[in-house]
Design a protein around this motif. Structure first.
Motif, PDB file in Angstrom:
ATOM      1  N   SER A   2       0.840  -1.207   0.000  1.00  0.00           N
ATOM      2  CA  SER A   2       0.000   0.000   0.000  1.00  0.00           C
ATOM      3  C   SER A   2       0.867   1.246   0.000  1.00  0.00           C
ATOM      4  N   LYS A   3       0.304   2.310  -0.545  1.00  0.00           N
ATOM      5  CA  LYS A   3       1.037   3.583  -0.607  1.00  0.00           C
ATOM      6  C   LYS A   3       1.234   4.133   0.802  1.00  0.00           C
ATOM      7  N   LYS A   4       2.393   4.701   1.017  1.00  0.00           N
ATOM      8  CA  LYS A   4       2.715   5.339   2.288  1.00  0.00           C
ATOM      9  C   LYS A   4       2.458   6.843   2.129  1.00  0.00           C
ATOM     10  N   ILE A   5       1.488   7.349   2.877  1.00  0.00           N
ATOM     11  CA  ILE A   5       1.003   8.713   2.657  1.00  0.00           C
ATOM     12  C   ILE A   5       1.273   9.585   3.879  1.00  0.00           C
ATOM     13  N   GLY A   6       1.778  10.777   3.637  1.00  0.00           N
ATOM     14  CA  GLY A   6       1.979  11.773   4.684  1.00  0.00           C
ATOM     15  C   GLY A   6       1.031  12.938   4.479  1.00  0.00           C
ATOM     16  N   TYR A 122       7.753   9.242   1.936  1.00  0.00           N
ATOM     17  CA  TYR A 122       6.364   8.943   1.578  1.00  0.00           C
ATOM     18  C   TYR A 122       6.204   8.793   0.062  1.00  0.00           C
ATOM     19  N   ASP A 123       5.242   7.961  -0.324  1.00  0.00           N
ATOM     20  CA  ASP A 123       4.884   7.846  -1.743  1.00  0.00           C
ATOM     21  C   ASP A 123       4.072   9.048  -2.188  1.00  0.00           C
ATOM     22  N   GLU A 124       3.330   9.604  -1.245  1.00  0.00           N
ATOM     23  CA  GLU A 124       2.429  10.709  -1.584  1.00  0.00           C
ATOM     24  C   GLU A 124       2.315  11.663  -0.405  1.00  0.00           C
ATOM     25  N   LEU A 125       2.271  12.965  -0.699  1.00  0.00           N
ATOM     26  CA  LEU A 125       2.039  13.989   0.315  1.00  0.00           C
ATOM     27  C   LEU A 125       0.707  14.678   0.025  1.00  0.00           C
TER      28      LEU A 125
END
Length: 339
Positions: A2-6, A122-125
């Motif tokens: 799963s994507k790691k999101i901040g 993170y993969d996505e901010l």
């Protein structure tokens, strides 16, 4: 995997303490922002460092001391925002999402928080400024600062920005629920007071024409959808509809002005006028602020009370901000999940 999101929540800022030195540092950083005082650099430097900060610091420090006393020795803005972060993180405990919080001015600084987020890889901010209505001096400044920091990273992840949420039902509901602490029928008038802006700043939203050329008091359209004035009026209409208020019962006004070339009508002048007209009890909302702060607790709750009493009125009752209301947390969770 799963994507790691901040998620980065951004609030305006607060001095570290009510001491003169901390207030001076905060005012310098805040007022030197070209999106806050949008005049040429050297003129802004002379105005801020030579005039405003030296004369305003002692008075502001005294006001911040009052605010810290109301917050039991802490900044209410910081306390409420930390609690929002904590409650929001609980909503994502089963997801691969980490919620962080920073202040645009002072601490926790955006540099330190984004440095921590950079190291987390993170993969996505998701960048979420906590300002319901877009304004260049608030949302625009927060996003610009974040991007100035992030653009120096060698690896830049996917980034999503939430620029405003004035019409989100959770946010509107949180304000409506706060007002249920009070008997609306017992007040002579209701005020929806928003932070003011110079007229030139809302005019800059439009490539052609001025804010005054648009029907900002009555509708949001494709031209004025990022006009602060238009979204303030729209916010009020949404709240008023849920409360069953008629247009005769309330007014939209703007506070914290520096001169006459700011958006009108001015909240303090309306309070003065209502006192002279014999009004005795006023209920005041502050929907531009999601957390109670100097502008709500001191300006509306204290200074406007004094103005009203001086002109024959009795009570200006502040409706608390959304703060950590569950419906506001619902709003933020929904915004993040949709992003």
């Amino acid at each position: 995997m799963s994507k790691k999101i901040g998620v980065l929540l951004i609030q305006l800022g607060t001095p570290d303490s009510p001491k003169n030195s901390d207030v001076r540092r905060y005012l310098k950083e805040f007022l030197m922002d070209p999106r806050v005082i949008d005049i040429p650099f050297f003129s802004r430097l002379l105005l801020v460092r030579g005039i405003i900060v030296p004369f305003r610091t002692p008075k502001s420090a005294k006001i911040y001391k009052e605010l810290w006393d109301l917050g039991k020795g802490k900044s209410p803005l910081l306390t409420h925002t930390e609690e929002v972060k904590r409650l929001l993180q609980k909503r994502f405990d089963s997801d691969n999402v980490t919620v962080e919080m920073a202040m645009r001015y002072q601490n926790p600084s955006m540099e330190s928080v984004l440095d921590r987020m950079h190291k987390a890889n993170y993969d996505e901010l998701i960048i979420l400024p906590l300002f319901p209505q877009y304004a260049s001096a608030s949302t625009g400044s927060a996003v610009e600062k974040a991007m100035d920091i992030i653009r120096k990273w060698w690896v830049i992840p996917e980034i999503k920005i939430i620029s405003q949420f004035y019409n989100h039902e959770g946010y509107i509901d949180s304000i409506v629920e706060r007002s249920k602490e009070f008997d609306l029928a017992s007040y002579d008038k209701i005020m929806f007071s928003y932070h003011g802006l110079p007229e030139r700043q809302v005019d800059k939203v439009y490539d052609d024409g001025l804010c005054s050329d648009q029907p900002c008091e009555s509708e949001v359209n494709d031209h004025n959808k990022f006009c602060y004035k238009a979204t303030c009026y729209a916010t009020t209409r949404l709240i008023a509809a849920k409360l069953g208020l008629s247009e005769e019962q309330y007014i939209v006004s703007f506070q914290s002005r520096l001169d006459k070339k700011w958006i009108e009508p001015f909240s303090d002048k309306i309070i003065e006028q209502w006192g002279k007209e014999g009004k005795k009890r006023i209920l005041a909302f502050s929907p531009a602020f999601v957390a109670d702060c100097l502008e709500t607790l001191i300006e509306i709750g204290g200074e406007y009370q004094e103005i009203f009493e001086e002109h024959g009125g009795e009570k200006v009752q502040l409706v608390p901000s959304s703060n950590d209301h569950p419906r506001f947390i619902d709003c933020l969770e929904d915004l993040i999940r949709k992003a």
